[in-house]
Design a protein around this motif. Structure first.
Motif, PDB file in Angstrom:
ATOM      1  N   PHE A  33       9.958  -0.103 -41.623  1.00  0.00           N
ATOM      2  CA  PHE A  33       9.603   0.286 -42.991  1.00  0.00           C
ATOM      3  C   PHE A  33       9.662  -0.913 -43.928  1.00  0.00           C
ATOM      4  N   ALA A  34      10.666  -1.773 -43.726  1.00  0.00           N
ATOM      5  CA  ALA A  34      10.755  -2.971 -44.567  1.00  0.00           C
ATOM      6  C   ALA A  34       9.513  -3.833 -44.374  1.00  0.00           C
ATOM      7  N   LEU A  35       9.095  -3.989 -43.100  1.00  0.00           N
ATOM      8  CA  LEU A  35       7.915  -4.810 -42.809  1.00  0.00           C
ATOM      9  C   LEU A  35       6.658  -4.166 -43.382  1.00  0.00           C
ATOM     10  N   GLY A  36       6.585  -2.822 -43.305  1.00  0.00           N
ATOM     11  CA  GLY A  36       5.388  -2.141 -43.779  1.00  0.00           C
ATOM     12  C   GLY A  36       5.261  -2.168 -45.285  1.00  0.00           C
ATOM     13  N   MET A  37       6.405  -2.125 -45.981  1.00  0.00           N
ATOM     14  CA  MET A  37       6.324  -1.990 -47.436  1.00  0.00           C
ATOM     15  C   MET A  37       6.231  -3.329 -48.144  1.00  0.00           C
ATOM     16  N   SER A  38       6.811  -4.371 -47.570  1.00  0.00           N
ATOM     17  CA  SER A  38       6.765  -5.656 -48.253  1.00  0.00           C
ATOM     18  C   SER A  38       5.810  -6.585 -47.532  1.00  0.00           C
ATOM     19  N   ARG A  39       4.760  -6.955 -48.247  1.00  0.00           N
ATOM     20  CA  ARG A  39       3.758  -7.835 -47.668  1.00  0.00           C
ATOM     21  C   ARG A  39       4.382  -9.177 -47.279  1.00  0.00           C
ATOM     22  N   ARG A  40       5.308  -9.649 -48.139  1.00  0.00           N
ATOM     23  CA  ARG A  40       5.888 -10.963 -47.893  1.00  0.00           C
ATOM     24  C   ARG A  40       6.721 -10.963 -46.616  1.00  0.00           C
ATOM     25  N   ILE A  84      18.559  -0.962 -26.425  1.00  0.00           N
ATOM     26  CA  ILE A  84      18.315  -1.073 -27.873  1.00  0.00           C
ATOM     27  C   ILE A  84      17.274  -2.147 -28.159  1.00  0.00           C
ATOM     28  N   VAL A  85      17.471  -3.321 -27.543  1.00  0.00           N
ATOM     29  CA  VAL A  85      16.556  -4.431 -27.824  1.00  0.00           C
ATOM     30  C   VAL A  85      15.119  -4.043 -27.455  1.00  0.00           C
ATOM     31  N   SER A  86      14.958  -3.354 -26.326  1.00  0.00           N
ATOM     32  CA  SER A  86      13.594  -3.063 -25.876  1.00  0.00           C
ATOM     33  C   SER A  86      13.003  -1.833 -26.530  1.00  0.00           C
ATOM     34  N   ALA A  87      13.826  -0.807 -26.763  1.00  0.00           N
ATOM     35  CA  ALA A  87      13.281   0.471 -27.237  1.00  0.00           C
ATOM     36  C   ALA A  87      12.974   0.459 -28.724  1.00  0.00           C
ATOM     37  N   GLN A  88      13.447  -0.560 -29.442  1.00  0.00           N
ATOM     38  CA  GLN A  88      13.162  -0.535 -30.875  1.00  0.00           C
ATOM     39  C   GLN A  88      11.742  -1.007 -31.200  1.00  0.00           C
ATOM     40  N   TRP A  89      11.088  -1.720 -30.260  1.00  0.00           N
ATOM     41  CA  TRP A  89       9.744  -2.231 -30.566  1.00  0.00           C
ATOM     42  C   TRP A  89       8.736  -1.129 -30.861  1.00  0.00           C
ATOM     43  N   PRO A  90       8.599  -0.112 -29.990  1.00  0.00           N
ATOM     44  CA  PRO A  90       7.586   0.903 -30.296  1.00  0.00           C
ATOM     45  C   PRO A  90       7.845   1.599 -31.642  1.00  0.00           C
ATOM     46  N   VAL A  91       9.137   1.864 -31.935  1.00  0.00           N
ATOM     47  CA  VAL A  91       9.467   2.515 -33.213  1.00  0.00           C
ATOM     48  C   VAL A  91       9.090   1.600 -34.372  1.00  0.00           C
ATOM     49  N   MET A  92       9.459   0.336 -34.228  1.00  0.00           N
ATOM     50  CA  MET A  92       9.205  -0.615 -35.303  1.00  0.00           C
ATOM     51  C   MET A  92       7.712  -0.763 -35.567  1.00  0.00           C
ATOM     52  N   VAL A  93       6.962  -0.972 -34.507  1.00  0.00           N
ATOM     53  CA  VAL A  93       5.518  -1.205 -34.679  1.00  0.00           C
ATOM     54  C   VAL A  93       4.834   0.052 -35.232  1.00  0.00           C
ATOM     55  N   ALA A 149       6.223   2.298 -37.100  1.00  0.00           N
ATOM     56  CA  ALA A 149       6.620   2.458 -38.499  1.00  0.00           C
ATOM     57  C   ALA A 149       5.812   1.512 -39.391  1.00  0.00           C
ATOM     58  N   VAL A 150       5.637   0.275 -38.934  1.00  0.00           N
ATOM     59  CA  VAL A 150       4.832  -0.681 -39.713  1.00  0.00           C
ATOM     60  C   VAL A 150       3.411  -0.138 -39.896  1.00  0.00           C
ATOM     61  N   ASP A 151       2.807   0.290 -38.798  1.00  0.00           N
ATOM     62  CA  ASP A 151       1.440   0.817 -38.863  1.00  0.00           C
ATOM     63  C   ASP A 151       1.376   2.051 -39.741  1.00  0.00           C
ATOM     64  N   GLY A 152       2.337   2.955 -39.537  1.00  0.00           N
ATOM     65  CA  GLY A 152       2.358   4.192 -40.315  1.00  0.00           C
ATOM     66  C   GLY A 152       2.365   3.907 -41.797  1.00  0.00           C
ATOM     67  N   VAL A 153       3.199   2.958 -42.215  1.00  0.00           N
ATOM     68  CA  VAL A 153       3.307   2.660 -43.642  1.00  0.00           C
ATOM     69  C   VAL A 153       2.053   1.949 -44.147  1.00  0.00           C
ATOM     70  N   ARG A 154       1.570   0.990 -43.352  1.00  0.00           N
ATOM     71  CA  ARG A 154       0.419   0.212 -43.829  1.00  0.00           C
ATOM     72  C   ARG A 154      -0.854   1.032 -43.866  1.00  0.00           C
ATOM     73  N   LEU A 155      -0.930   2.075 -43.049  1.00  0.00           N
ATOM     74  CA  LEU A 155      -2.161   2.863 -42.996  1.00  0.00           C
ATOM     75  C   LEU A 155      -2.105   4.124 -43.861  1.00  0.00           C
ATOM     76  N   PRO A 202       6.680  10.439 -45.667  1.00  0.00           N
ATOM     77  CA  PRO A 202       6.058  11.620 -45.031  1.00  0.00           C
ATOM     78  C   PRO A 202       4.671  11.319 -44.468  1.00  0.00           C
ATOM     79  N   ALA A 203       3.897  10.489 -45.162  1.00  0.00           N
ATOM     80  CA  ALA A 203       2.548  10.190 -44.679  1.00  0.00           C
ATOM     81  C   ALA A 203       2.599   9.351 -43.403  1.00  0.00           C
ATOM     82  N   ALA A 204       3.665   8.551 -43.260  1.00  0.00           N
ATOM     83  CA  ALA A 204       3.774   7.697 -42.071  1.00  0.00           C
ATOM     84  C   ALA A 204       4.394   8.449 -40.899  1.00  0.00           C
ATOM     85  N   LEU A 205       4.952   9.621 -41.168  1.00  0.00           N
ATOM     86  CA  LEU A 205       5.750  10.327 -40.156  1.00  0.00           C
ATOM     87  C   LEU A 205       5.026  10.596 -38.831  1.00  0.00           C
ATOM     88  N   PRO A 206       3.758  11.080 -38.840  1.00  0.00           N
ATOM     89  CA  PRO A 206       3.127  11.355 -37.542  1.00  0.00           C
ATOM     90  C   PRO A 206       3.101  10.140 -36.627  1.00  0.00           C
TER      91      PRO A 206
END
Lengths: 260, 270
Positions: A94-101, A141-150, A152-158, A184-188
């Motif tokens: 979410f941090a990556l999705g919301m802040s462009r910088r 943890i290290v491996s399973a967080q990637w799909p969630v992270m990516v 979430a980034v896509d969900g927020v940016r789209l 909520p819009a990024a949730l799916p």
């Protein structure tokens, strides 16, 4: 009206009604065909036991109380690792999705580390943490967080521009926009990521457990990497007369918090 | 139909919005393109202003500048209530053409309407205001439905209700009926006029439809060219309330329609 009727019914029948009967029947028929073909000599799967043999072996393991604790360990590591990975993945995503910088600065790094096959982390994790629950958790943890992270980034940016414009024209604040519109819009998309990472967590837990659970590999690794401060070392174990005493000793070293 | 000339330097004092030397550019380097130039106009309290123009002329851009969603180029003087605009002005709400992507699909009709007011009003006030505006747009019995259960026209009514719940002084509407079929469109035009009469809200309404512009508005501004400029500005002096049949047979309606049609096609052909 239908929803009210559904609510009135007790839970049991409602769950039963959710079972995909044709699908389950097909699966049972498939196993029956396999069993029958093997018994009739139509197929000869040298290293694969018949379904009936698998079932009876499973029953024996359960009777010896050797199966369920192990499954319990795997499930608890999978779920704990998944929960922690989801939290960190969501927050970072979410941090990556919301802040462009933040996104611009960190995306190359993330893409680089994401491309690493998760299993190559296993030897490193074993070196750092030994054969422990921590090692398994870190790997998950290290491996399973990637799909969630990516996701979430896509969900927020789209999130559609129309929704963002709506938030602006209705004068919602930044926090309110994030809470009521963006999340909520990024949730799916986020849910898809959570599902993928749950499957990945299970795979990695099993992969991490393999060298430890499989006694031959375990002994080979343990001989090489065990530290002198551990009271129970494989070298000392091998000198004892009873092999069962050895495996019991090694599988429950005093320093380990592993339940099995 | 008096010719209205605006002083290009001093902002008018009685205007809600006043735009002077409005210009905006998009793109970078060689791709930088001026979209609007030398746009000067005022929006007056209580009027129904139609901004008319072909697609691509910069109508939506102009509306987004008024709504504070876009910053114009330097040198533009744009004021709301005498104060320079930076960010969405208080009391100005936009209604977007794409209703489907502006509604919160996970909220019911009632909770969509509450979105803009639930933070500032008490629960009882929100419920009362929600009911009032939904009744106004004819969706009173759909309060617990989800947007996906509504037709396109109803979804646009819902977006209008959500804007009205904020009790706006100005509604900025971006081709709100552009995606609707002709009969739904005619219905919604009449309802919008009825609501506007009842609430006294100032409306700035974008359309590419000359007949719609003349039918709904009390003043039409025609934008044309590239970069877009004001080509024509006409008061619409038609009896109110308007009627889909009689108004469209009115000589003044026909004359305005004719004049604007000629002006636009001359300008496009030249």
């Amino acid at each position: 009206m239908t929803t009210q009727a559904q609510r009135a019914r007790p839970l049991g029948p409602r769950l039963l009604a959710k079972i995909n009967l044709p699908g389950v029947t097909f699966l049972i028929v498939l196993f029956a065909v396999w069993e029958a073909a093997d018994r009739a000599g139509l197929i000869d799967l040298m290293f694969l036991p018949r379904p009936s043999e698998i079932l009876s072996a499973g029953a024996t393991l359960i009777a010896q109380n050797a199966f369920l604790p192990t499954v319990g360990h795997t499930v608890s590591v999978t779920l704990t690792g998944w929960a922690i990975a989801s939290c960190s993945g969501l927050m970072i995503g979410f941090a990556l999705g919301m802040s462009r910088r933040v996104w611009v600065y960190s995306m190359s790094t993330i893409e680089l580390f994401r491309a690493l096959p998760s299993v190559v982390l296993l030897p490193i994790a074993v070196l750092v943490f030994g054969f422990s629950v921590q090692m398994e958790l870190v790997l998950v943890i290290v491996s399973a967080q990637w799909p969630v992270m990516v996701s979430a980034v896509d969900g927020v940016r789209l999130v559609p521009q129309g929704l963002r414009d709506t938030a602006t024209t209705l004068r919602l604040g930044r926090l309110e926009t994030a809470r009521k519109i963006i999340l909520p819009a990024a949730l799916p998309k986020v849910l898809v990521g959570l599902r993928l990472s749950l499957a990945l967590s299970l795979i990695l837990t099993v992969a991490a457990e393999m060298p430890r659970r499989c006694s031959v590999t375990r002994r080979a690794w343990a001989t090489r990497w065990s530290r002198p401060r551990k009271r129970c070392r494989p070298t000392r174990c091998s000198s004892t007369s009873s092999p069962s005493g050895c495996s019991a000793c090694c599988s429950t070293p005093p320093s380990s918090s592993s339940p099995g | 139909m008096s010719e209205i000339t605006v002083d290009p330097v001093t902002p008018a004092t009685d205007a809600i919005f006043s735009c002077r030397n409005l210009a905006i550019e998009f793109g970078h380097g060689a791709h930088r393109r001026r979209i609007l130039q030398d746009v000067n106009f005022d929006v007056h309290q209580g009027e129904f202003l139609a901004l008319l123009g072909t697609s691509g002329v910069g109508k939506t851009t102009l509306l987004r500048i008024l709504g504070g969603l876009l910053a114009p180029s330097e040198g533009t003087q744009i004021h709301f209530d005498g104060a320079p605009i930076d960010g969405p002005p208080r009391g100005v709400i936009m209604v977007f053409q794409d209703y489907a992507s502006s509604l919160l699909t996970w909220r019911t009709v009632g909770r969509n309407v509450a979105l803009g007011i639930e933070n500032s009003l008490s629960k009882a006030e929100v419920a009362q205001r929600t009911r009032e505006v939904l009744d106004m747009v004819g969706l009173g019995d759909r309060i617990d439905d989800y947007p996906a259960q509504l037709s396109g026209g109803m979804q646009q009514r819902l977006q209008l209700a959500r804007a009205l719940a904020m009790r706006p002084r100005v509604l900025l509407m971006d081709e709100p009926f552009g995606a609707l079929d002709a009969m739904t469109k005619a219905n919604l035009q009449d309802e919008l006029l009825r609501i506007q009469r009842r609430t006294g809200t100032t409306v700035v309404f974008i359309t590419h439809d000359i007949e719609e512009a003349v039918y709904v508005s009390s003043r039409v501004i025609v934008l044309s060219g590239s970069p877009g400029r004001i080509l024509l500005e006409r008061d619409v002096d038609l009896p109110s309330p308007r009627n889909q049949v009689t108004t469209k047979e009115h000589p003044e309606y026909l004359r305005l329609r004719h004049e604007i049609y000629d002006a636009v096609s001359d300008h496009v052909n030249s």
